[in-house]
Scaffold this active site. Structure first.
Site, short mmCIF file in Angstrom:
data_model
loop_
_atom_site.label_atom_id
_atom_site.label_comp_id
_atom_site.label_asym_id
_atom_site.label_seq_id
_atom_site.Cartn_x
_atom_site.Cartn_y
_atom_site.Cartn_z
N ASP A 144 -68.33 -70.35 -4.57
CA ASP A 144 -69.29 -69.28 -4.85
C ASP A 144 -70.35 -69.33 -3.75
O ASP A 144 -71.28 -70.13 -3.80
CB ASP A 144 -69.91 -69.48 -6.24
CG ASP A 144 -71.01 -68.47 -6.51
OD1 ASP A 144 -71.54 -68.45 -7.64
OD2 ASP A 144 -71.36 -67.70 -5.58
N LYS A 204 -76.01 -61.16 -2.00
CA LYS A 204 -77.25 -61.38 -1.25
C LYS A 204 -77.15 -60.93 0.22
O LYS A 204 -77.16 -59.74 0.50
CB LYS A 204 -77.68 -62.83 -1.41
CG LYS A 204 -77.91 -63.20 -2.90
CD LYS A 204 -78.35 -64.63 -3.07
CE LYS A 204 -78.24 -65.08 -4.51
NZ LYS A 204 -79.35 -64.60 -5.37
N TYR A 260 -74.77 -71.74 -11.27
CA TYR A 260 -74.92 -70.39 -11.82
C TYR A 260 -74.05 -69.45 -10.99
O TYR A 260 -74.14 -69.43 -9.76
CB TYR A 260 -76.38 -69.95 -11.74
CG TYR A 260 -76.66 -68.56 -12.27
CD1 TYR A 260 -76.99 -67.52 -11.40
CD2 TYR A 260 -76.60 -68.27 -13.63
CE1 TYR A 260 -77.25 -66.23 -11.87
CE2 TYR A 260 -76.87 -67.00 -14.11
CZ TYR A 260 -77.20 -65.98 -13.22
OH TYR A 260 -77.45 -64.71 -13.69
#
Ligand code: KE4
Length: 426
Positions: free
Chosen positions: A239, A267, A144
């Protein structure tokens, strides 16, 4: 167990917000029941709207690596807010965080801040396409990279939780440029690159996957990807929205010993405020506006409050790298304890872990890709999730997510978690 105030708040939220949440995975769709509404948090603990204390294993899906309401981060944001919250003009603190991040992460010279991991990954792919002049990308089933159209093809996380790995609204025109491979299947990637020779701009991957549960790359796979990308002149994009500043000071590149051509962040880099970023060497990043032709922009990009939270968090991690070793030891302790009690229950299970990322899968096959992750028994997972929640342990509400341990967790918290599983009949 009914959580009355959370349920009442959920009913009210649904009157105004689709599904009552601003991000689908929060809605407990994979585990059933109403989501828990949180009132506050401090250190390793969440305090929900029904007055209960919960040991937190999602850490806001990664950012709260130092624990909730961490003093230096909170103070930095409060002090910065007193001087204004947004200007739409360059500020020194953006350079301070950029300089620190570039100094911590290998193989990057320049970094651009955005407002989410989605935006970071979307922008990185646009830059890779603009830099290379090629259109296609390869992603991996179950990975994702946020919700931009190019990635909602067999996506992981909330997308697969809702059985919609390919979202309506993504056009065939977009989907045709996203090629799909299986995680840990190097031969499959080689076949795809051979069949699309000279057309692939980038391969984007979660270097340690966290959106199918936690999945560790096989050494030959991730090193083989690097070699293939070098040989085929394809940009390898790590990623690191989850792994960045979590698996090591230098993220997954450091932890795995593999060099990426571009890296995306989210994050932790924002310290709990909305920050994403993408980075590469100076030559690639020189193609980005206003220096180069590839356009990318954002009103709140580099927002001073978000920068102050990120700077405070990365400064702590940079100055006290022993945190990473502490997290490794705590997560290993949890893994060993969960393994010990699960082994007595006579049910099939797998525990995957890398650093402070961990997941539990109720299946007898090793979980190495999306297909094997999807074989997990979700009825058992639901009993596990709710049984632990009733004992004050907050786990990710989906088997397609990873735990994110934080430095505020004590060994007593970990042992309470292990004991809670021991008390469960699954
Ligand atoms: P955001 O747009 O949610 O900030 O980041 C997207 C993203 C990109 N790359 C990776 C590897 C990610 O894990 C994410 C987002 N992670 C999910 C948790 N699986 C965020 C939780 C949510 O969707 O609410």
């Amino acid at each position: 167990m009914i959580y009355q105030r959370s349920s009442a708040l959920f009913a009210e939220a649904k009157k105004y917000i689709p599904g009552g949440v601003n991000s689908p995975v929060r809605a407990f769709g994979a585990v059933g029941g109403d989501p828990i509404f949180v009132k506050s948090a401090k250190g390793a603990y969440l305090y929900d709207e029904d007055g209960r204390q919960l040991i937190d294993y999602i850490a806001s899906w990664g950012p709260m690596i130092l624990g909730h309401a961490y003093g230096p981060v909170v103070n930095a944001v409060v002090e910065k807010a007193k001087k204004g919250t947004s200007f739409g003009m360059p500020t020194e603190i953006e350079t301070e965080l950029a300089r620190l991040a570039v100094g911590m992460v290998p193989n990057i010279d320049r970094i651009r801040f955005v407002n989410s991991g989605t935006e970071a990954c979307m922008s990185a792919v646009r830059l890779a396409r603009g830099y290379s002049g090629k259109d296609k990308i390869i992603k991996f089933a179950g990975c994702y990279h946020g919700h931009s159209d190019s990635f909602l093809i067999q996506a992981g996380s909330g997308a697969v939780t809702f059985g919609s790995p390919n979202s309506p609204g993504v056009t065939q025109g977009t989907a045709k440029d996203t090629l799909l491979a299986d995680y840990n299947d190097l031969e499959g990637v080689k076949k795809l690159t051979a069949a699309n020779k000279g057309e692939i701009a980038a391969i984007i991957i979660e270097p340690v996957a966290g959106n199918m549960g936690c999945i560790v790359p096989e050494k030959l796979f991730i090193e083989g990807l690097r070699q293939l990308c070098t040989e085929e002149n394809i940009l390898l994009i790590f990623d690191e929205v989850m792994t960045g500043f979590r698996l090591a000071r230098g993220g997954a590149q450091e932890a795995l010993g593999v060099k990426a051509d571009m890296v995306t962040f989210g994050k932790v880099i924002g310290g709990g405020l909305p920050v994403g970023a993408f980075a590469a060497n100076a030559e690639i990043m020189a193609h980005l506006a206003p220096e180069g032709p590839v356009y990318q922009a954002g009103t709140l990009s580099g927002n001073p409050l978000a920068m102050s939270a990120g700077l405070a968090m990365l400064t702590e991690l940079n100055e006290r790298p022993e945190i990473f070793d502490r997290l490794e030891k705590k997560t290993a302790h949890l893994e060993n304890g969960l393994d010990r009690v699960l082994a007595k229950k006579g049910i099939p299970y797998q525990i995957n872990r890398f650093g402070s990322m961990l997941s539990v899968h109720f299946t007898d096959v090793p979980v190495v890709d999306f297909a094997s992750s999807a074989k997990g028994n979700n009825d058992t997972f639901k009993r596990y999730f709710h049984g632990m929640l009733e004992q004050g342990i907050y786990l990710p509400p989906s088997a397609f997510e990873s735990y994110f341990l934080n430095d505020a967790l004590s060994y007593d918290d970990l042992d309470r978690t292990i004991a809670a599983l021991d008390a469960l009949s699954l």
